[in-house]
Design a protein around this motif. Structure first.
Motif, PDB file in Angstrom:
ATOM      1  N   ALA A   1       5.716   3.871   0.872  1.00 31.31           N
ATOM      2  CA  ALA A   1       6.287   5.242   0.653  1.00 31.31           C
ATOM      3  C   ALA A   1       7.437   5.293  -0.458  1.00 31.31           C
ATOM      4  O   ALA A   1       8.154   5.637  -1.121  1.00 31.31           O
ATOM      5  CB  ALA A   1       5.150   6.070   0.430  1.00 31.31           C
TER       6      ALA A   1
ATOM      7  N   GLU B   1       1.255  -1.050  -0.079  1.00 27.70           N
ATOM      8  CA  GLU B   1      -0.103   0.070  -0.219  1.00 27.70           C
ATOM      9  C   GLU B   1       0.455   1.390   0.226  1.00 27.70           C
ATOM     10  O   GLU B   1       1.987   1.964   1.035  1.00 27.70           O
ATOM     11  CB  GLU B   1      -0.389   0.125   1.001  1.00 27.70           C
ATOM     12  CG  GLU B   1      -2.618  -0.698   0.790  1.00 27.70           C
ATOM     13  CD  GLU B   1      -2.869  -0.024   2.368  1.00 27.70           C
ATOM     14  OE1 GLU B   1      -3.522   1.335   2.111  1.00 27.70           O
ATOM     15  OE2 GLU B   1      -2.727  -0.652   3.440  1.00 27.70           O
ATOM     16  N   LEU B   2       0.526   2.093  -0.720  1.00 26.47           N
ATOM     17  CA  LEU B   2       1.174   3.119  -0.748  1.00 26.47           C
ATOM     18  C   LEU B   2       1.314   4.219  -0.306  1.00 26.47           C
ATOM     19  O   LEU B   2       1.942   4.824   0.176  1.00 26.47           O
ATOM     20  CB  LEU B   2       1.638   4.222  -2.215  1.00 26.47           C
ATOM     21  CG  LEU B   2       2.554   3.194  -3.532  1.00 26.47           C
ATOM     22  CD1 LEU B   2       1.588   3.278  -4.896  1.00 26.47           C
ATOM     23  CD2 LEU B   2       3.643   2.820  -3.082  1.00 26.47           C
ATOM     24  N   SER B   3      -0.602   3.988   0.478  1.00 27.04           N
ATOM     25  CA  SER B   3      -0.399   5.579   1.137  1.00 27.04           C
ATOM     26  C   SER B   3      -0.209   4.602   3.446  1.00 27.04           C
ATOM     27  O   SER B   3      -0.154   6.008   3.759  1.00 27.04           O
ATOM     28  CB  SER B   3      -2.407   4.953   1.413  1.00 27.04           C
ATOM     29  OG  SER B   3      -2.299   3.818   1.773  1.00 27.04           O
TER      30      SER B   3
ATOM     31  N   GLU C   1       3.632  -1.689  -8.397  1.00 24.08           N
ATOM     32  CA  GLU C   1       2.652  -2.317  -8.168  1.00 24.08           C
ATOM     33  C   GLU C   1       1.780  -2.416  -6.988  1.00 24.08           C
ATOM     34  O   GLU C   1       2.817  -2.426  -6.510  1.00 24.08           O
ATOM     35  CB  GLU C   1       2.426  -3.845  -8.846  1.00 24.08           C
ATOM     36  CG  GLU C   1       1.491  -3.875  -9.767  1.00 24.08           C
ATOM     37  CD  GLU C   1       1.312  -5.302 -10.650  1.00 24.08           C
ATOM     38  OE1 GLU C   1       0.764  -6.142 -10.253  1.00 24.08           O
ATOM     39  OE2 GLU C   1       3.083  -5.935 -10.936  1.00 24.08           O
ATOM     40  N   GLN C   2       0.355  -1.781  -6.492  1.00 19.56           N
ATOM     41  CA  GLN C   2       0.252  -1.460  -5.351  1.00 19.56           C
ATOM     42  C   GLN C   2      -0.455  -3.371  -5.319  1.00 19.56           C
ATOM     43  O   GLN C   2      -1.602  -3.405  -6.124  1.00 19.56           O
ATOM     44  CB  GLN C   2      -0.666  -0.431  -5.412  1.00 19.56           C
ATOM     45  CG  GLN C   2      -0.757  -0.920  -3.660  1.00 19.56           C
ATOM     46  CD  GLN C   2      -1.713   1.003  -3.718  1.00 19.56           C
ATOM     47  OE1 GLN C   2      -1.115   1.302  -2.955  1.00 19.56           O
ATOM     48  NE2 GLN C   2      -3.053   1.063  -3.353  1.00 19.56           N
TER      49      GLN C   2
END
Lengths: 353, 353
Positions: A72, A65-67, A92-93
């Motif tokens: 990140a 998860e980039l959040s 890719e997430q």
């Protein structure tokens, strides 16, 4: 290409030079080739060219998860490390969804890239066999050990022990954990709780189950909830070891709202050393897991596998250095400068699996 | 494929079924085909297949920096919106480097994806012509207007005016800006400062240049520096409008360190509504720019362009709704619930360029 050359009245080599953007081509020659290409509707088949050359110049990075700030910032570090060796990163997430993580391993998109850096969160020890892929891959994280792939990880147990020891050294005795995953066979939570328990045992302190707070995903919101539950339970707490910084920032939020003085009443330490923690109020003490080193090592290992340089070597497991970053949430408002205790200064350890 | 079929003694259709992983193929048939493939060294040319089908099932997303929470959260939103329509997103980080942003437009990697969502930060109005690309693209952000592409943007001027008005409504008169970009022709900074100036003018307040703080990249660190410079200058300040939340969190950090009471002495509002702001101490008032809506709209527009559904339509410019999120940094510690003022409730506006 042959048709273009014939129509333009030039050699195939010249068409290739124009298509590949080589300099030093006479404008009139370039124009002839370009006209012929336009006339024939010839498409530069970059995919085919890459397949012929066997390289794409790109590597994949699959993260949950980039959040989540940790991922990140990890992605940012991997991109910079790859850039330093001339590679582009496609991210890719997976959303930590099992089917998506298996899809990553199935190699459906492997033709896009020369190799993959993969941080699984849903797949576990029971999936080790699925990691036997036929493309270069470097594994990150603590969900799977012993997979047939190079693996870069952090020293979770020792780092967690050092974080807990830091709280014990401050005289704290009722140290809570936030972020435990009950029933998890293997993962960051399990390893970090193990380090916490080892530190308590070494100091002759009992492990009180009431002080172990569960939290599913490690977000600010789940950290806030776990902190709220712990305070509401009425259990005595004088310190919190949050298993990552997002959880810690959620906990700080609740402590602030409840007018609990940090660190006077409850000291707080996190794990990850994300940027947020350096600017929160109070600033957050944490474990720096060597994110830059992890990223650089992963890219280096992947590049070596892509080049075939490590073909004769067994899969590597590299454990990154860690350090304890002391800030206001444990040292108090007077700590204007950051004390960095290089607890993991014994150096990275590399070994065959 | 023909050779494989001949060697295996099966039809081309059967080879295709095996290669594409269709079920219900007899094991003996599968084995024959696989042996023939191995013998001939036939490589499943997925790229070529995709090119033949004309679709990859993937879209690209190019953003400046994933370590900036706004872009990490935007990426997460775009991924979720794309997932809802069955598309995978490949993310590229440009680092806001001009050459990299031009590379994105050059379409070198367009064969990997069916289309692109692009948020440039370095390219500007003088580069509008470069945006005339021959693949489906949706533009985000405020650097370029009038490019030949669908464009999803936020209402920067009005949203900034509303944020400033919120501070004026609280009785503040010495409102500073943090994050200005002097000399910028077009961009978020320019537009948000314009909204700030309009709000002051409407309230009969003078714009004092001493209250306009510069900051290059919009990070916590640059926000902290700008806040420090402003306090050190001795200029009178009773409120701060930080042009994004990262800057605001950096400013809060400095105000906390200098024992300035927020909001009593200085009220602070940011812009972006990133997750951090809901958990900072004090929690951060901000402008929510409708990130989910921006992501969903961008993906919808891109899908329509890929499908050719909008071929007859002029390029669209969609302006997302915004709202003011009131938290402790302007309303004080008593504000336990969030007051959300739907300042942008007039609805999204769509229009041909």
């Amino acid at each position: 290409m042959h048709d273009v050359a014939e129509l333009a009245g030039v050699s195939i080599k010249t068409v290739s030079n124009v298509v590949n953007g080589y300099p030093h081509i006479r404008p009139i020659t370039r124009a002839k080739v370009e006209d012929a290409i336009a006339e024939l509707g010839y498409q530069v088949n970059i995919s085919a060219r890459n397949l012929r050359q066997g390289r794409t110049g790109m590597i994949g990075l699959a993260v949950p998860e980039l959040s989540l700030p940790y991922f990140a910032e990890l992605a940012d570090s991997v991109i910079r490390a790859a850039e330093a060796v001339g590679l582009t990163v496609l991210i890719e997430q997976t959303g930590a969804v099992r089917a998506r993580e298996l899809e990553v391993l199935s190699g459906q998109r492997r033709h896009l890239t020369d190799g993959l850096v993969f941080s699984p969160l849903s797949l576990g020890p029971e999936d080790t066999a699925s990691f036997a892929v036929d493309f270069p891959m470097v594994l990150l994280g603590e969900r799977v050990f012993g997979a047939p792939a190079d693996h870069v990880t952090m020293n979770n147990v020792e780092a967690a022990r050092a974080a807990t020891q830091h709280l014990i050294d401050l005289g704290r005795r009722r140290i809570a954990v936030i972020g435990a995953h009950e029933g998890e066979e293997m993962g960051s939570a399990t390893l970090r709780v193990r380090g916490y328990q080892q530190a308590l045992a070494a100091a002759g302190l009992q492990v009180d189950p009431a002080l172990i707070g569960e939290a599913g995903l490690w977000h600010r919101s789940t950290g806030a909830e776990a902190m709220r539950r712990m305070l509401d339970s009425g259990v005595e707490v004088d310190a919190v070891f949050a298993l990552n910084d997002a959880l810690a920032l959620g906990a700080l939020h609740v402590l602030h709202a409840r007018r609990v003085a940090v660190p006077e009443q409850i000291a707080v330490i996190g794990f990850d050393d994300i940027d947020d923690g350096a600017y929160s109020s109070p600033t957050l003490s944490t474990v720096s897991p060597g994110r830059e080193e992890i990223a650089r090592t992963a890219v280096d290992l992947l590049v070596a596998r892509i080049a075939g340089a490590n073909d004769a070597l067994p899969y590597q497991q590299v454990v990154s250095d860690y350090s304890i970053v002391v800030r206001e949430s444990t040292a108090g408002a007077g700590s204007t400068t950051l004390a960095v205790d290089l607890a993991g200064s014994a150096g990275s350890r590399t070994g065959a699996l």
